[in-house]
Write an enzyme that holds these catalytic residues in place. Structure first.
Site, PDB file in Angstrom:
ATOM      1  CD  GLU A 266     -22.336  32.695   4.934  1.00 57.93           C
ATOM      2  OE1 GLU A 266     -21.851  31.825   5.105  1.00 57.93           O
ATOM      3  OE2 GLU A 266     -22.942  33.405   5.950  1.00 57.93           O
TER       4      GLU A 266
ATOM      5  CG  ASP B 196     -20.775  23.824   6.411  1.00 59.14           C
ATOM      6  OD1 ASP B 196     -21.049  24.733   6.909  1.00 59.14           O
ATOM      7  OD2 ASP B 196     -20.261  23.723   5.268  1.00 59.14           O
TER       8      ASP B 196
END
Length: 255
Positions: free
Chosen positions: A46, A57
């Site tokens: 990824e 994140d």
């Protein structure tokens, strides 16, 4: 069935658990890190397209994204650099919907195909609003990985799985990415619920922080996605450290 899902299904059928490391595109050494991960047992990789407001994140990947953006990285430059990757396993991107929307659904999908990218993860695009992007992705041959959250009701999970291509991303806990001392109980619980309603590969991501936790997650899931623990090693010690870590996790989940 397109390349990403077919490859993961084949690996699963051969008795392997699935390992998908996340690497922030645009970081110094990121291409070599992709190559090192592939050489040491990753089943797919990824590639994160850095974004200025990365809502999913945690601190490690936020720092990585900031460094990449400060160095001048853009989605276009990262995809151009991805063209040079010839690692023999499928590649996906993780990006936020603003990037897709600004470029345009069809154009973004075509850019991915031109860069040799097989799939896309768009974590802030909910199932109910994903139709236009998914139609463009399907037409271009890009597999859209769908995310399932621990709070999703049972009736919603089959609809997520029916729309998923490549694999189902089973979000291990509520909150942002990052390393934790232990695997959250919600990670196993959601993976069990998902594997009961789909044959699409189910991978646990978010909060799978080391080889031992990856092995624990693989007891109930088909595999894992690991981000912060990979990116930290890339930033601290370089691409070779990514390869060493992927080899360690590979050994743990295969044992």
């Amino acid at each position: 069935m397109a390349r990403l899902e077919a490859h993961l299904r084949d690996r699963r059928a051969a008795g392997h658990k699935l390992l998908v490391p996340y690497i922030t595109g645009g970081l110094d050494g990121w291409q070599d890190a992709v190559r090192a991960a592939a050489a040491n047992g990753a089943d797919a990789i990824e590639i994160g397209l850095p974004f200025s407001d990365p809502v999913m994140d945690g601190p490690v990947i936020q720092v990585a994204s900031h460094r990449a953006l400060e160095s001048g990285a853009t989605p276009v430059s990262i995809l151009d650099e991805a063209r040079t990757l010839d690692v023999g396993i499928p590649l996906t991107v993780m990006t936020y919907y603003n990037t897709v929307f600004r470029m345009g659904h069809e154009r973004f999908a075509e850019r991915l195909v031109g860069a040799g990218i097989d799939g896309a993860i768009v974590p802030d695009l909910p199932l109910e609003e994903s139709g236009e992007w998914c139609a463009a992705a399907d037409a271009a041959g890009v597999e859209t990985v769908m995310l399932a959250a621990p709070t999703a009701p049972d009736e919603r999970l089959p609809r997520i799985c029916a729309r998923a291509r490549g694999f189902v991303y089973s979000v291990g806990l509520l909150g942002v990415t990052g390393e934790r001392d232990q695997l959250a109980a919600t990670a196993a619980a959601l993976a069990v619920r998902l594997t009961a309603v789909t044959d699409v590969p189910v991978l646990i991501g978010v909060g799978v922080s080391n080889a031992a936790q990856a092995k624990e997650a693989c007891r109930v899931a088909d595999g894992v996605v690991q981000g912060a623990s990979v990116v930290r090693r890339l930033m601290d010690d370089g691409p070779d450290a990514v390869g060493d870590y992927v080899a360690e996790v590979r050994s743990a989940i295969d044992s």
